[in-house]
Design an enzyme around this catalytic site. Structure first.
Site, PDB file in Angstrom:
ATOM      1  N   GLU A 117       0.821  -1.213   0.000  1.00  0.00           N
ATOM      2  CA  GLU A 117       0.000   0.000   0.000  1.00  0.00           C
ATOM      3  C   GLU A 117       0.855   1.264   0.000  1.00  0.00           C
ATOM      4  OE1 GLU A 117      -4.124  -1.319   2.162  1.00  0.00           O
ATOM      5  OE2 GLU A 117      -2.258  -1.685   3.234  1.00  0.00           O
ATOM      6  N   GLU A 137      -4.204  -9.728   3.042  1.00  0.00           N
ATOM      7  CA  GLU A 137      -5.087  -9.469   4.192  1.00  0.00           C
ATOM      8  C   GLU A 137      -6.246 -10.452   4.273  1.00  0.00           C
ATOM      9  OE1 GLU A 137      -3.160  -5.496   3.108  1.00  0.00           O
ATOM     10  OE2 GLU A 137      -4.010  -7.210   2.035  1.00  0.00           O
TER      11      GLU A 137
END
Length: 263
Positions: A117, A137
């Site tokens: 990210e 995730e």
């Protein structure tokens, strides 16, 4: 106590190194807070023109959020987890994305979760040929929380992003390049030299013009074309009254290298 983010100044380029190599540079709260503090200091220093972010050691850029730490926040309930974990991580990637000085990430290894990210949010990304990426995730039952559900689809397209987000599978630097996540792949030993070379290509230009371009792109990318063109016009108008514009024009006419003052 270990310094979670190392700072080194080389000329007009600041190198920030995520420094928890024994934990694959996992992003704990202290590291995120320290990174934000350093970005604030650097932004106020007019001598620094570009920021490079990399990871300590040869194994990882960052393996993502520190699961042991943020799981404790989750156990205290959604409100605490959002405040301590999600808002902190999103604040970091928003800061990087909208930073008025160019941010180059030098991805030197694993870039999973939050590490990926940061790469998505940075203005430019250069990857080692040994780097590997993932959106893992989903493997622990959560969606990405530092902006990954929003930025990756904008970079790669909805379907390609969803494949990575929903599978959690790792992917190579070559795939990251194909989907627009990184600008360039270089040999591992040449990574930082390539990042500094990219910085040199940027710092030869007016720092004000660089900042205006970043602002126009960051604000305009999610706007309609009409709104985006207005943003572009506004940034030009702010630039047109500066000394850098006159210096750039005069240098071009006089066939010399401009000497920008950043004003």
């Amino acid at each position: 106590m270990i310094n979670s983010v190392l700072y080194e100044l080389k000329g007009n380029v600041a190198l920030l190194t995520l420094n928890r190599p024994e934990k694959l540079n996992a992003l704990n709260y202290a590291m995120i807070d320290r990174l934000m503090e350093l970005l604030g200091d650097i932004e106020d220093n007019d001598q620094i023109r570009v920021v490079i972010i990399t990871g300590a050691g040869d194994r990882a850029f960052s393996a993502g959020g520190d699961i042991h730490e943020f799981s404790k926040s989750i156990k205290q309930g959604a409100e605490v987890a959002v405040k301590e974990f999600v808002r902190r991580g999103q604040g970091m990637t928003k800061r990087i994305e909208a930073y008025r000085k160019p941010v180059i990430v030098a991805v030197n290894g694993i870039a999973f979760g939050g590490g990926c990210e940061i790469t998505e949010a940075a203005h430019i990304a250069i990857a080692s040929n040994q780097s590997v990426f993932a959106k893992p995730e989903i493997n622990i039952g959560i969606p990405p929380t530092f902006g990954g559900t929003q930025r990756l689809p904008r970079l790669a397209g909805r379907k390609r992003a969803l494949e990575l987000l929903l599978s959690g599978d790792s992917f190579s630097a070559e795939h990251a390049y194909r989907i627009g996540l990184v600008n360039e792949i270089v040999s591992h030993n040449d990574l930082l030299a390539s990042a500094y070379s990219m910085a040199d290509r940027i710092t030869r230009h007016s720092p004000l013009a660089v900042s205006r371009i970043i602002t126009a792109v960051t604000r305009g990318i999610n706007s309609t074309i009409t709104e985006g063109l207005q943003i572009e016009s506004e940034q030009f108008a702010r630039m047109a009254v500066t000394e850098d514009v006159h210096e750039g024009l005069n240098a071009w006419i006089e066939r010399r290298v401009p000497e920008y003052r950043g004003c």
